[in-house]
Motif scaffolding. Structure first.
Motif, PDB file in Angstrom:
ATOM      1  N   PRO A   1      -8.520  -8.781 -13.474  1.00 64.39           N
ATOM      2  CA  PRO A   1      -7.284  -8.001 -13.620  1.00 64.39           C
ATOM      3  C   PRO A   1      -6.043  -8.873 -13.820  1.00 64.39           C
ATOM      4  O   PRO A   1      -5.052  -8.400 -14.349  1.00 64.39           O
ATOM      5  N   GLU A   2      -6.094 -10.132 -13.391  1.00 58.31           N
ATOM      6  CA  GLU A   2      -4.909 -10.974 -13.532  1.00 58.31           C
ATOM      7  C   GLU A   2      -4.798 -11.572 -14.933  1.00 58.31           C
ATOM      8  O   GLU A   2      -3.783 -11.439 -15.597  1.00 58.31           O
ATOM      9  N   THR A   3      -5.866 -12.216 -15.400  1.00 56.14           N
ATOM     10  CA  THR A   3      -5.808 -12.877 -16.704  1.00 56.14           C
ATOM     11  C   THR A   3      -6.261 -11.951 -17.828  1.00 56.14           C
ATOM     12  O   THR A   3      -6.058 -12.256 -19.005  1.00 56.14           O
ATOM     13  N   GLU A   4      -6.910 -10.836 -17.459  1.00 57.08           N
ATOM     14  CA  GLU A   4      -7.477  -9.875 -18.414  1.00 57.08           C
ATOM     15  C   GLU A   4      -8.616 -10.463 -19.247  1.00 57.08           C
ATOM     16  O   GLU A   4      -8.995  -9.925 -20.280  1.00 57.08           O
ATOM     17  N   ILE A   5      -9.170 -11.590 -18.815  1.00 56.90           N
ATOM     18  CA  ILE A   5     -10.295 -12.215 -19.523  1.00 56.90           C
ATOM     19  C   ILE A   5     -11.610 -11.564 -19.078  1.00 56.90           C
ATOM     20  O   ILE A   5     -11.780 -11.255 -17.902  1.00 56.90           O
TER      21      ILE A   5
ATOM     22  N   ARG B   1     -13.433 -10.649 -25.730  1.00 50.10           N
ATOM     23  CA  ARG B   1     -13.057 -11.771 -24.856  1.00 50.10           C
ATOM     24  C   ARG B   1     -12.042 -11.349 -23.801  1.00 50.10           C
ATOM     25  O   ARG B   1     -11.961 -11.959 -22.750  1.00 50.10           O
ATOM     26  N   ASN B   2     -11.267 -10.311 -24.109  1.00 49.18           N
ATOM     27  CA  ASN B   2     -10.275  -9.883 -23.115  1.00 49.18           C
ATOM     28  C   ASN B   2      -9.965  -8.395 -23.266  1.00 49.18           C
ATOM     29  O   ASN B   2     -10.498  -7.709 -24.153  1.00 49.18           O
ATOM     30  N   VAL B   3      -9.099  -7.910 -22.394  1.00 42.54           N
ATOM     31  CA  VAL B   3      -8.747  -6.494 -22.366  1.00 42.54           C
ATOM     32  C   VAL B   3      -8.124  -6.066 -23.699  1.00 42.54           C
ATOM     33  O   VAL B   3      -8.406  -4.987 -24.209  1.00 42.54           O
ATOM     34  N   PHE B   4      -7.297  -6.944 -24.289  1.00 37.58           N
ATOM     35  CA  PHE B   4      -6.661  -6.559 -25.549  1.00 37.58           C
ATOM     36  C   PHE B   4      -7.709  -6.232 -26.604  1.00 37.58           C
ATOM     37  O   PHE B   4      -7.657  -5.192 -27.266  1.00 37.58           O
ATOM     38  N   VAL B   5      -8.683  -7.114 -26.779  1.00 37.07           N
ATOM     39  CA  VAL B   5      -9.705  -6.905 -27.817  1.00 37.07           C
ATOM     40  C   VAL B   5     -10.523  -5.646 -27.501  1.00 37.07           C
ATOM     41  O   VAL B   5     -10.781  -4.820 -28.375  1.00 37.07           O
ATOM     42  N   ALA B   6     -10.878  -5.467 -26.218  1.00 34.19           N
ATOM     43  CA  ALA B   6     -11.670  -4.289 -25.827  1.00 34.19           C
ATOM     44  C   ALA B   6     -10.924  -3.006 -26.131  1.00 34.19           C
ATOM     45  O   ALA B   6     -11.525  -2.023 -26.570  1.00 34.19           O
ATOM     46  N   SER B   7      -9.613  -3.015 -25.920  1.00 30.08           N
ATOM     47  CA  SER B   7      -8.890  -1.762 -26.109  1.00 30.08           C
ATOM     48  C   SER B   7      -8.309  -1.640 -27.516  1.00 30.08           C
ATOM     49  O   SER B   7      -7.733  -0.609 -27.857  1.00 30.08           O
TER      50      SER B   7
ATOM     51  N   ILE C   1     -10.363  -2.603 -30.362  1.00 26.97           N
ATOM     52  CA  ILE C   1     -11.506  -2.343 -31.247  1.00 26.97           C
ATOM     53  C   ILE C   1     -12.280  -1.131 -30.755  1.00 26.97           C
ATOM     54  O   ILE C   1     -12.543  -1.004 -29.561  1.00 26.97           O
ATOM     55  N   GLY C   2     -12.680  -0.282 -31.701  1.00 28.80           N
ATOM     56  CA  GLY C   2     -13.486   0.897 -31.371  1.00 28.80           C
ATOM     57  C   GLY C   2     -12.654   2.155 -31.444  1.00 28.80           C
ATOM     58  O   GLY C   2     -11.469   2.141 -31.122  1.00 28.80           O
ATOM     59  N   THR C   3     -13.255   3.255 -31.925  1.00 31.85           N
ATOM     60  CA  THR C   3     -12.561   4.547 -31.955  1.00 31.85           C
ATOM     61  C   THR C   3     -13.422   5.593 -31.269  1.00 31.85           C
ATOM     62  O   THR C   3     -14.441   5.957 -31.835  1.00 31.85           O
ATOM     63  N   PRO C   4     -13.072   6.078 -30.120  1.00 32.16           N
ATOM     64  CA  PRO C   4     -12.020   5.554 -29.249  1.00 32.16           C
ATOM     65  C   PRO C   4     -12.362   4.152 -28.754  1.00 32.16           C
ATOM     66  O   PRO C   4     -13.536   3.785 -28.780  1.00 32.16           O
ATOM     67  N   PRO C   5     -11.375   3.394 -28.292  1.00 26.79           N
ATOM     68  CA  PRO C   5     -11.659   2.033 -27.821  1.00 26.79           C
ATOM     69  C   PRO C   5     -12.424   2.030 -26.505  1.00 26.79           C
ATOM     70  O   PRO C   5     -12.722   3.086 -25.956  1.00 26.79           O
ATOM     71  N   ALA C   6     -12.719   0.829 -25.991  1.00 26.40           N
ATOM     72  CA  ALA C   6     -13.464   0.720 -24.732  1.00 26.40           C
ATOM     73  C   ALA C   6     -12.663   1.355 -23.595  1.00 26.40           C
ATOM     74  O   ALA C   6     -11.431   1.343 -23.600  1.00 26.40           O
ATOM     75  N   ASN C   7     -13.382   1.921 -22.627  1.00 29.03           N
ATOM     76  CA  ASN C   7     -12.753   2.478 -21.430  1.00 29.03           C
ATOM     77  C   ASN C   7     -12.561   1.386 -20.392  1.00 29.03           C
ATOM     78  O   ASN C   7     -13.408   0.497 -20.261  1.00 29.03           O
ATOM     79  N   LEU C   8     -11.474   1.487 -19.635  1.00 32.05           N
ATOM     80  CA  LEU C   8     -11.176   0.489 -18.613  1.00 32.05           C
ATOM     81  C   LEU C   8     -10.815   1.204 -17.319  1.00 32.05           C
ATOM     82  O   LEU C   8      -9.975   2.103 -17.320  1.00 32.05           O
ATOM     83  N   VAL C   9     -11.478   0.831 -16.242  1.00 32.77           N
ATOM     84  CA  VAL C   9     -11.229   1.462 -14.943  1.00 32.77           C
ATOM     85  C   VAL C   9     -11.098   0.352 -13.899  1.00 32.77           C
ATOM     86  O   VAL C   9     -11.946  -0.546 -13.828  1.00 32.77           O
ATOM     87  N   SER C  10     -10.042   0.436 -13.084  1.00 30.97           N
ATOM     88  CA  SER C  10      -9.878  -0.547 -12.021  1.00 30.97           C
ATOM     89  C   SER C  10     -10.776  -0.142 -10.844  1.00 30.97           C
ATOM     90  O   SER C  10     -10.732   0.990 -10.379  1.00 30.97           O
ATOM     91  N   VAL C  11     -11.624  -1.084 -10.391  1.00 30.77           N
ATOM     92  CA  VAL C  11     -12.588  -0.795  -9.328  1.00 30.77           C
ATOM     93  C   VAL C  11     -12.465  -1.868  -8.247  1.00 30.77           C
ATOM     94  O   VAL C  11     -12.485  -3.067  -8.554  1.00 30.77           O
ATOM     95  N   PRO C  12     -12.337  -1.445  -6.956  1.00 32.81           N
ATOM     96  CA  PRO C  12     -12.245  -2.458  -5.891  1.00 32.81           C
ATOM     97  C   PRO C  12     -13.569  -3.200  -5.689  1.00 32.81           C
ATOM     98  O   PRO C  12     -14.646  -2.631  -5.915  1.00 32.81           O
ATOM     99  N   LEU C  13     -13.459  -4.447  -5.219  1.00 27.75           N
ATOM    100  CA  LEU C  13     -14.645  -5.224  -4.858  1.00 27.75           C
ATOM    101  C   LEU C  13     -14.825  -5.146  -3.346  1.00 27.75           C
ATOM    102  O   LEU C  13     -13.848  -4.912  -2.618  1.00 27.75           O
ATOM    103  N   ASP C  14     -16.050  -5.355  -2.851  1.00 28.57           N
ATOM    104  CA  ASP C  14     -16.230  -5.376  -1.394  1.00 28.57           C
ATOM    105  C   ASP C  14     -15.793  -6.740  -0.855  1.00 28.57           C
ATOM    106  O   ASP C  14     -15.335  -7.600  -1.617  1.00 28.57           O
ATOM    107  N   SER C  15     -15.953  -6.959   0.455  1.00 27.21           N
ATOM    108  CA  SER C  15     -15.384  -8.172   1.040  1.00 27.21           C
ATOM    109  C   SER C  15     -16.076  -9.436   0.532  1.00 27.21           C
ATOM    110  O   SER C  15     -15.499 -10.505   0.510  1.00 27.21           O
ATOM    111  N   SER C  16     -17.338  -9.322   0.085  1.00 27.55           N
ATOM    112  CA  SER C  16     -18.033 -10.497  -0.455  1.00 27.55           C
ATOM    113  C   SER C  16     -17.526 -10.824  -1.862  1.00 27.55           C
ATOM    114  O   SER C  16     -17.809 -11.878  -2.406  1.00 27.55           O
ATOM    115  N   ARG C  17     -16.800  -9.902  -2.468  1.00 31.10           N
ATOM    116  CA  ARG C  17     -16.306  -9.974  -3.852  1.00 31.10           C
ATOM    117  C   ARG C  17     -17.452 -10.124  -4.864  1.00 31.10           C
ATOM    118  O   ARG C  17     -17.267 -10.650  -5.940  1.00 31.10           O
TER     119      ARG C  17
END
Ligand SMILES: Nc1ncnc2c1ncn2[C@@H]1O[C@H](COP(=O)(O)OP(=O)(O)OP(=O)(O)O)[C@@H](O)[C@H]1O
Ligand SMILES: [Mg+2]
Length: 391
Positions: free
Chosen positions: A356-360, A226-232, A234-250
């Protein structure tokens, strides 16, 4: 047997909020694990259910009967603590018999019940010994026998296997789950060991800082965190997280390495609703494929190989993407050279997106007005067709 319901339960110690507004329903005969890091409020939550603590606010029900003001001995629970807490001066037999003596059972009934539960747990040969003469695993079974002998409706376990070695833990955890199902007891099992929780529980409640983050079946919390906490967590190694920009249309992602990727409309609508210019892209280490150039039909990101760990059955490759470290599990024959450039490819439906703000996880976002917007843009599409498309 019993269901357990927590309604808006809080527990505050001085200025520490140990448990914050917990709402949780545990079905009759269900096995629920409460999983979270140290200090997250697991034991406090268990003690609230047991009646050892009284909630600062909120109500607790067993079978829809309000038990909030009942002490532990009026709740028909069995408790197993992390340290077993056996009475050292009593034999195994007397340890198990103790809760029955407290309840004034007669000697023949006590004997029958103790022998029966000892047999169930395979400790009938140890009844004359003292706790100090038992191994950790045997002591664990005695503690469990003592909790079960009262035939509780709800069995509460607080990290009961943490003092045992890895092999014994794996052996006892499968026995415990089997026993719980055979006896048809509702079980609430506190652990900080995610593999234990995933292996044993019908459902897992993940807690952090006193707040339940997600309740779900092992598959759901693993693949649909449900959120970044759970993703990171659960799992060994846990889920990977990468910040990626959106284009202007988002609605589309500008991927590391220059690729532009526009996710399916179901996701794109939700991304457009996220009020930031980037998104946290998540993926599990085992879903990615490495290649020298981007693979068609995959979401591909360029990365630099950092290290390779050879573990025999598999290799774990650590890579750098947009400044973040990610880990990918690959077959043992895949051994890319550290420092080389490579592509990480992920199937479209295995990619997760977090605000990225709410981590949901954006899949859990309710986007208001979305249904109507689709209905308008879909024009002549019949509703049923649309529902199929959006499933
Ligand atoms: N009796 C108490 N008085 C004051 N603070 C307490 C009390 N019991 C727990 N706390 C605090 O409440 C928070 C939650 O503690 P709790 O024991 O429930 O955590 P936990 O998840 O069981 O941790 P662990 O995995 O280390 O056992 C912690 O910050 C702890 O310091
Ligand atoms: Mg604890």
């Amino acid at each position: 047997m019993a269901s357990v319901k927590l309604e808006g339960v809080w527990k505050v110690f001085g200025n520490v909020v140990a448990v914050r507004d917990v709402n949780l329903y545990i079905e009759d005969k269900e096995f629920v694990s409460i999983l979270g890091p140290s200090g997250s409020g697991k034991t406090t939550l268990l003690y609230l259910i047991a009646g050892i603590y009284k909630p600062s606010r909120g109500r607790i029900y067993f079978n829809d009967v309000d038990v909030t003001d009942l002490p532990p001995n009026k709740r028909n629970i069995g408790l197993v603590f992390q340290n077993y807490a056996l009475y050292p001066h009593m034999t195994v037999y007397e340890n198990i018999a103790f809760p029955l003596r407290l309840r004034n059972f007669g000697e023949p009934a006590i004997k029958e019940k103790v022998l029966s539960v000892a047999k169930l747990l395979g400790i009938e040969g140890l009844l004359d010994r003292y706790p100090a003469q038992l191994s950790g695993g045997q002591q664990q079974r005695v503690a469990l026998a003592r909790a079960l002998v009262k035939e509780p409706e709800v069995l509460l376990l607080d990290e009961p296997l943490s003092n045992l070695d890895a092999l014994l833990r794996i052996k006892i955890r499968s026995e415990l789950k089997k026993l719980q199902k055979e006896l048809g007891i509702t079980a609430i099992y506190v652990t900080h060991d995610q593999s234990e929780a995933l292996a044993m529980a019908d459902r897992i409640a993940i807690i952090a800082s006193g707040v339940i983050q997600q309740v779900g079946k092992p598959w759901d919390v693993y693949y649909k965190p449900r959120n970044v906490f759970v993703a990171s967590f659960i799992g060994t190694p846990p889920a990977n997280l990468v910040s990626v920009p959106l284009d202007s249309s988002r609605r589309c992602l500008l991927l590391p390495g220059g690729g532009r990727y526009c996710p399916p409309r179901r996701i794109a609508e939700k991304l457009a609703a996220v009020k930031t210019n980037s998104v946290i892209l998540g993926f599990r280490p085992e879903v990615a494929v490495l290649s020298e150039s981007p693979l068609g039909d995959y979401v591909s990101m360029e990365a630099e190989v950092y290290t390779v760990e050879t573990l025999g059955r598999e290799n774990i490759v650590t890579l750098l993407v947009n400044g973040s470290q990610v880990k990918v599990i690959v077959p043992p024959v895949v051994e890319p050279r550290p420092g080389s450039r490579i592509f990480i490819n992920i199937e479209e439906d295995k990619v997760m997106y977090f605000d990225p703000e709410t981590e949901i996880n954006v899949e859990y976002l309710e986007v208001p007005g979305m249904e109507e917007a689709i209905a308008e843009s879909a024009g002549t599409l019949r509703k049923q067709e649309m529902e199929e498309e959006w499933d």
